[in-house]
Design a protein around this motif. Structure first.
Motif, PDB file in Angstrom:
ATOM      1  N   ARG A 466       0.801  -1.225   0.000  1.00 13.59           N
ATOM      2  CA  ARG A 466       0.000   0.000   0.000  1.00 13.59           C
ATOM      3  C   ARG A 466       0.834   1.276   0.000  1.00 13.59           C
ATOM      4  O   ARG A 466       0.301   2.365  -0.216  1.00 13.59           O
ATOM      5  N   ALA A 467       2.137   1.166   0.270  1.00 11.67           N
ATOM      6  CA  ALA A 467       2.978   2.346   0.469  1.00 11.67           C
ATOM      7  C   ALA A 467       3.435   2.937  -0.863  1.00 11.67           C
ATOM      8  O   ALA A 467       4.274   2.357  -1.553  1.00 11.67           O
ATOM      9  N   THR A 468       2.916   4.087  -1.222  1.00 10.81           N
ATOM     10  CA  THR A 468       3.326   4.748  -2.468  1.00 10.81           C
ATOM     11  C   THR A 468       4.335   5.861  -2.217  1.00 10.81           C
ATOM     12  O   THR A 468       4.968   6.341  -3.164  1.00 10.81           O
ATOM     13  N   ASN A 469       4.504   6.273  -0.970  1.00 12.99           N
ATOM     14  CA  ASN A 469       5.481   7.298  -0.632  1.00 12.99           C
ATOM     15  C   ASN A 469       6.876   6.690  -0.569  1.00 12.99           C
ATOM     16  O   ASN A 469       7.097   5.711   0.146  1.00 12.99           O
ATOM     17  N   PRO A 470       7.850   7.225  -1.330  1.00 15.48           N
ATOM     18  CA  PRO A 470       9.190   6.619  -1.372  1.00 15.48           C
ATOM     19  C   PRO A 470       9.859   6.494  -0.005  1.00 15.48           C
ATOM     20  O   PRO A 470      10.511   5.485   0.277  1.00 15.48           O
ATOM     21  N   ALA A 471       9.712   7.501   0.854  1.00 14.38           N
ATOM     22  CA  ALA A 471      10.335   7.438   2.171  1.00 14.38           C
ATOM     23  C   ALA A 471       9.701   6.327   3.007  1.00 14.38           C
ATOM     24  O   ALA A 471      10.400   5.605   3.740  1.00 14.38           O
ATOM     25  N   ARG A 472       8.399   6.194   2.894  1.00 10.95           N
ATOM     26  CA  ARG A 472       7.704   5.127   3.621  1.00 10.95           C
ATOM     27  C   ARG A 472       8.131   3.768   3.083  1.00 10.95           C
ATOM     28  O   ARG A 472       8.347   2.821   3.867  1.00 10.95           O
TER      29      ARG A 472
END
Length: 525
Positions: A466-472
């Motif tokens: 589900r993680a689309t944020n690169p840092a996440r």
């Protein structure tokens, strides 16, 4: 095959020494024409229907996708889409398309063309679905619920579930955009008449002999430098090397490690090497005692001399693996994670702590060949010897690649403790998703043939999806790598390098971690 191999070594030595006229195989390359030696004949030039690197390396020069990869990385970058937004908690992807682009047949590229491509692959009722089959469509794009085209320059993908690798999957060759008009014209024979938007366009195909591309004079971007590219299938590796040495071809992938010495130090050639998004490992059957024990699996990792395998067997064409992930995934690879050092004393200590002071015996499945398998038998022999030094006796059983997969993919049998495997993937999600989740056990449709199960890994993989944020994403994968390193599902062995050799007249060539062969920036001197 035997007669070719028996004569290959003296032939290569003669060529390397300067006997380029031997057997009459030396040819002057045509002016401003690049000749690529391929390891296999091409099946089709319809990118949605094939899975072979030989096909893809041609397709990537004819076609483009909505996104590509930033050069030298696996980071998605604009291509036919100039920008995109992700909304609705990862369920909606809106792409804004490059304007003024036309296919090589003169028809316009627009949102309807994009929709046509994905409907063709995914909608069984689509009138052009019979131009398949499309082997990667469900795996890569099966989460697409519907596609909207609010105007000619905008396309919106609505997903059934959040799926973080969606962007990188769009950059994969299956996501390359073909001309709807050409598909409608040629139907099931479209793969012999490819039409895209890329820097080169299809010119001719002499089956079994060569495929020729020419510069696309109407390309929307910077024009290619080359006038022409010829792809020649030369399946025998020794023959392919002989043609490179003679000047009959300009570029080849897959030079055997032991043969690189023919090109090193020779000013007529350039060796290109780069760590690939690959993992070569030995899976461990955790339904078999004592491999269910974490300390035993750690001991096996300390027992194997991975550096010796990388340097002595693979001649520097691989690097020791520090764990689950390849260094090619620069944004998510944990560079601070130390590999298991070669430490037989520590391996024996861990075996004693686990209750196996005298070691144990098991069976080790090994393929004789196979995609990405490097030198499987030689590597297995080294691993067998290293394990014997700490009291672990393994019996090798070898199989041809297809038989091997039939035995391994359904799950290792109770009497088989170990099996070699290699993967090349285009994102950090795919390998652990298919091989480490409890939900990826073979009876559930996955490739977790060693029956690894760790609740923390399952939770992290659900988050990674589900993680689309690169840092996440980076935070999740860093945690995942540490957990898997401490609770190893495998013996982590090496990450392979992709290796190519070019003649010195080839300039501007760059290996890509995606394994794509991008030739628009190449020129000849």
């Amino acid at each position: 095959m035997i007669s070719i191999r028996s004569h290959a070594k003296p032939l290569l030595l003669a060529l390397a020494a300067g006997g380029y006229g031997l057997c009459g195989i030396a040819h002057a390359a045509p002016s401003n024409t690049l000749i690529v030696g391929q390891s296999a004949a091409v099946k089709s030039l319809d990118p949605a229907t094939v899975t072979s690197a030989s096909d893809y390396r041609i397709d990537e020069n004819i076609y483009q996708g909505l996104v590509g990869f930033k050069s030298g990385t696996l980071t998605p970058a604009p291509s036919l889409a100039t920008r995109w937004t992700i909304g609705d908690k990862g369920l909606t992807y809106t792409f804004h398309l490059r304007r003024g682009v036309r296919f090589q047949d003169g028809t316009p590229f627009n949102a309807q063309a994009v929709k046509f491509n994905f409907d063709r692959m995914l909608d069984k009722s689509d009138p052009y679905h019979d131009t398949g089959p499309f082997p990667l469509a469900t795996l890569f794009y099966g989460d697409i619920a519907r596609i909207d085209t609010p105007n000619a320059d905008t396309v919106v993908f609505h997903l059934k579930h959040a799926y973080a690798p969606f962007l990188t999957n769009l950059a994969y060759p299956a996501g390359l955009i073909v001309s709807p008009a050409a598909v409608k014209r040629y139907g099931k024979d479209y793969g012999s008449h490819p039409v895209g938007t890329g820097p080169f366009e299809f010119a001719s195909w002499q089956r079994g002999r060569e495929i020729t591309l020419t510069r696309n004079p109407h390309y929307w971007g910077t024009p290619a430098n080359l006038d022409k590219v010829i792809f020649k299938p030369v399946p025998n590796t020794q023959t392919r090397m002989a043609e490179l040495l003679s000047g009959s071809i300009d570029l080849m992938y897959g030079v055997p490690a032991e043969s690189l010495k023919l090109f090193r130090g020779n000013p007529r050639f350039t060796i290109h090497a780069q760590v690939a998004p690959s993992a070569w490992y030995v899976m461990l059957n955790q339904k078999q005692k004592p491999l269910h024990n974490r300390l035993v699996r750690q001991a096996l990792n300390y027992a194997v001399n991975k550096r010796a395998i990388a340097e002595d067997i693979l001649k520097g064409t691989a690097v020791p693996a520090n764990g689950l992930m390849s260094p090619a995934f620069k944004a998510t690879w944990d560079s601070h994670l130390a590999p298991y050092a070669y430490n037989p004393a520590k391996a024996r200590k861990l075996l004693r702590e686990a209750g196996y002071p005298h070691g144990f015996s098991t069976t080790f499945y090994v393929p004789t060949n196979g995609s990405g398998m490097l030198a499987p038998v030689a590597m297995a022999s080294v691993i067998q010897n290293d394990l014997a030094q700490v009291g672990v006796k393994v019996k090798l059983r070898t199989f041809t690649w297809t038989t091997y997969l039939d035995k391994v993919n359904p799950g290792l049998k109770p009497d088989v403790g170990m099996a070699e495997m290699a993967w090349i993937t285009n994102n950090p999600f795919t390998l652990p998703n298919l091989t480490l989740r409890t939900g990826a056990w073979p009876d559930k449709g996955g490739f977790n043939s060693g029956y690894y199960s760790n609740p923390e890994v399952d939770t992290l993989m659900a988050q990674a999806r589900r993680a689309t944020n690169p840092a996440r994403q980076a935070a999740i994968y860093t945690r995942l790598q540490k957990i898997v390193h401490n609770d190893p599902p495998w013996i982590f062995v090496v990450n392979a390098k992709q290796v190519a050799v070019t003649s010195s007249r080839v300039q501007g060539f760059k290996l890509q971690p995606s394994y794509f062969l991008l030739l628009d920036g190449v020129h000849l001197k």
